[in-house]
Design a protein around this motif. Sequence first.
Motif, PDB file in Angstrom:
ATOM      1  N   SER A   1      13.051   1.788  10.488  1.00  9.40           N
ATOM      2  CA  SER A   1      14.292   1.347   9.604  1.00  9.40           C
ATOM      3  C   SER A   1      14.553   2.043   8.102  1.00  9.40           C
ATOM      4  O   SER A   1      15.380   1.902   7.768  1.00  9.40           O
ATOM      5  N   GLY A   2      13.539   2.672   7.811  1.00 11.31           N
ATOM      6  CA  GLY A   2      13.405   3.430   6.467  1.00 11.31           C
ATOM      7  C   GLY A   2      12.649   2.445   5.401  1.00 11.31           C
ATOM      8  O   GLY A   2      12.544   2.844   4.248  1.00 11.31           O
ATOM      9  N   GLN A   3      12.261   1.365   5.863  1.00  7.96           N
ATOM     10  CA  GLN A   3      11.808   0.391   4.890  1.00  7.96           C
ATOM     11  C   GLN A   3      10.347   0.780   4.767  1.00  7.96           C
ATOM     12  O   GLN A   3       9.464   1.199   5.595  1.00  7.96           O
ATOM     13  N   VAL A   4       9.594   0.405   3.510  1.00  8.13           N
ATOM     14  CA  VAL A   4       7.995   0.664   3.245  1.00  8.13           C
ATOM     15  C   VAL A   4       7.340  -0.629   3.238  1.00  8.13           C
ATOM     16  O   VAL A   4       8.084  -1.528   2.521  1.00  8.13           O
TER      17      VAL A   4
ATOM     18  N   GLY B   1      -0.186  -3.000  -9.478  1.00  2.00           N
ATOM     19  CA  GLY B   1       1.190  -3.031  -9.037  1.00  2.00           C
ATOM     20  C   GLY B   1       1.566  -1.961  -7.866  1.00  2.00           C
ATOM     21  O   GLY B   1       2.812  -1.906  -7.406  1.00  2.00           O
ATOM     22  N   GLN B   2       0.412  -1.479  -7.172  1.00  2.00           N
ATOM     23  CA  GLN B   2       0.808  -0.289  -6.249  1.00  2.00           C
ATOM     24  C   GLN B   2       1.309  -0.694  -5.075  1.00  2.00           C
ATOM     25  O   GLN B   2       1.625   0.224  -3.857  1.00  2.00           O
ATOM     26  N   LEU B   3       1.392  -1.900  -4.643  1.00  2.44           N
ATOM     27  CA  LEU B   3       2.049  -2.422  -3.402  1.00  2.44           C
ATOM     28  C   LEU B   3       3.655  -2.268  -3.814  1.00  2.44           C
ATOM     29  O   LEU B   3       4.388  -2.594  -2.369  1.00  2.44           O
ATOM     30  N   GLY B   4       4.048  -2.370  -4.893  1.00  3.15           N
ATOM     31  CA  GLY B   4       5.655  -2.371  -5.066  1.00  3.15           C
ATOM     32  C   GLY B   4       6.338  -3.563  -4.885  1.00  3.15           C
ATOM     33  O   GLY B   4       7.635  -3.474  -4.639  1.00  3.15           O
ATOM     34  N   ASN B   5       5.783  -4.784  -4.811  1.00  6.43           N
ATOM     35  CA  ASN B   5       6.299  -5.799  -4.345  1.00  6.43           C
ATOM     36  C   ASN B   5       6.589  -6.875  -5.490  1.00  6.43           C
ATOM     37  O   ASN B   5       7.052  -7.929  -5.371  1.00  6.43           O
TER      38      ASN B   5
ATOM     39  N   THR C   1      -2.142  -8.947   4.509  1.00  9.73           N
ATOM     40  CA  THR C   1      -0.979  -8.568   5.321  1.00  9.73           C
ATOM     41  C   THR C   1       0.176  -7.522   4.776  1.00  9.73           C
ATOM     42  O   THR C   1       0.105  -7.741   3.563  1.00  9.73           O
ATOM     43  N   PRO C   2       1.007  -6.881   5.585  1.00 14.15           N
ATOM     44  CA  PRO C   2       1.862  -6.170   4.946  1.00 14.15           C
ATOM     45  C   PRO C   2       3.013  -6.867   4.025  1.00 14.15           C
ATOM     46  O   PRO C   2       3.496  -8.061   4.588  1.00 14.15           O
ATOM     47  N   VAL C   3       3.535  -6.331   3.288  1.00 12.75           N
ATOM     48  CA  VAL C   3       4.677  -6.803   2.033  1.00 12.75           C
ATOM     49  C   VAL C   3       5.524  -5.738   1.952  1.00 12.75           C
ATOM     50  O   VAL C   3       5.179  -4.699   1.905  1.00 12.75           O
ATOM     51  N   PRO C   4       6.981  -6.240   1.844  1.00 13.45           N
ATOM     52  CA  PRO C   4       7.845  -5.301   1.680  1.00 13.45           C
ATOM     53  C   PRO C   4       7.828  -4.527   0.475  1.00 13.45           C
ATOM     54  O   PRO C   4       7.936  -5.432  -0.664  1.00 13.45           O
TER      55      PRO C   4
END
Length: 496
Positions: free
Chosen positions: A199-202, A211-215, A224-227
Amino acid sequence: MVRLVLVALCVCLCAACGSPLQCGELEYDADEHQCVCPAGRHAIDGACVALVGDGGIVGDAGDGSAPTDASSAQELGDTGVDGSVSLCPEGWADCDSSDDNGCETQLDTLAHCGGCGDACGWACEHGVCNDAIAIAAGGLHSCALREAGDVVCWGDNEYGQLGDGTTLDSLVPVRVAGLQNAVAISSSRGSHTCALLESGQVLCWGANNSGQLGNGETSTAQPTPVPVLSPGAAFVGVSAGSNSTCAWRSSGEALCWGYNGSGQIGDGTEERRVVPTPVEGIDDAIAMRVGGGHACAIRSGRTLECWGSNAHGQLGDGTDGAGVPDRADSASPTAVANLGPSVYSIGAGLWNTCAVLAAGGLRCWGRNSEGQVGDGTTTLRNAPTTVRGLESGVLGVDGGTFHACALISTGAVECWGRNNEGELGDGTSVDRSAPGPVALRGAAIALATGVAHSCVVTAEGAVECWGRNLAGNLGDGTTLSRTTPVAVLPPAVSSE
């Protein structure tokens, strides 16, 4: 042992065919002029046998379930006119075309996945191959993207970088929880991992102290994965560094987030960013790569620009800080010298950078204390330098802390630099300042390097790793470092 259910116990003589058969309810077929078993029963070894359920037969428990072991399955099957078994229980087949041993092959193996001879390289799940197609290597963990769009990881899990919802290390691959439809993955020398979806989402998971997860948060690790929080055009690529991350959109816009102490976000500041932030002046990126404290982007004209830490000349602009942090850093993109519009792909190590040129030649620069530039010396290089022996045929490159590796068009991999833990995969622990071949088991199609280990995906879809193995990041079920590649064990089959 499964019993055959015989419809009759007597021997009867059929006048039409003149042969005694154990048939009991034998019927005469006037059209074919022969004796046949009634509907629902099949002639096997001179007997009319009743098959029940989904290709199974009535077993010892009388539940009609399919057999679960070879000895049971070998008693089953309807013999065809060519002597092979034409009717087998679900999940089994007569792959040797002989009625001597019935349905001898279970169709959930690498050699026979869903059908006779349908081979997989790494994993057969529910009769379908689910092999590896891409690889990522972090500090002490590794991950593989598979054909079905799921991701598996193994090794260190202190910060949840395996994505399985726990913080328990794993010596073998485990599934990233809830992740589907992934098309790319990245993890480089750090303790977090990111995936790009169709979908183009990371999505990202693992350490988040910078803050390297960008959430939008810091300090809280995510198992677990977070957008990643970034509304706008779809992303088309992602690169995770030591404690920062970058991604680029279909529009060409380049964005980075996380630690920014050396200006590696590229926004002209050194302020930490917890959500994606545009890189100054880069609106036509076609590829990006994040190193330890620096990042680089290939622009649409095939030129290369880098930003961030430059203590060891890793920006490639002809300057360096003589090893002193912050002395020559750049918080905005700067052009790499002497490459021109010819950059095909890039790789970044902790303190050095490499570029594959359109003609297949390789150039590297930056710290070279262990020979990781690959030019046959240990002299720092602050501008692109030709890697010895790799002037053509290179498809891709990646860098660790003190070593680097290149993927060659033949499927070979060559590595150079430090080798005290087997990082070069040549069976020795001798450092090398010029490339040498890795003792691969099969041809490689994808490559990734971590801090002191490396992994490849083979043409068959299997995974091999070598080097440091302190936390099980080689995936062979041990914590023994390896000087030559070992096969990564396949993940357990999902119950879904």
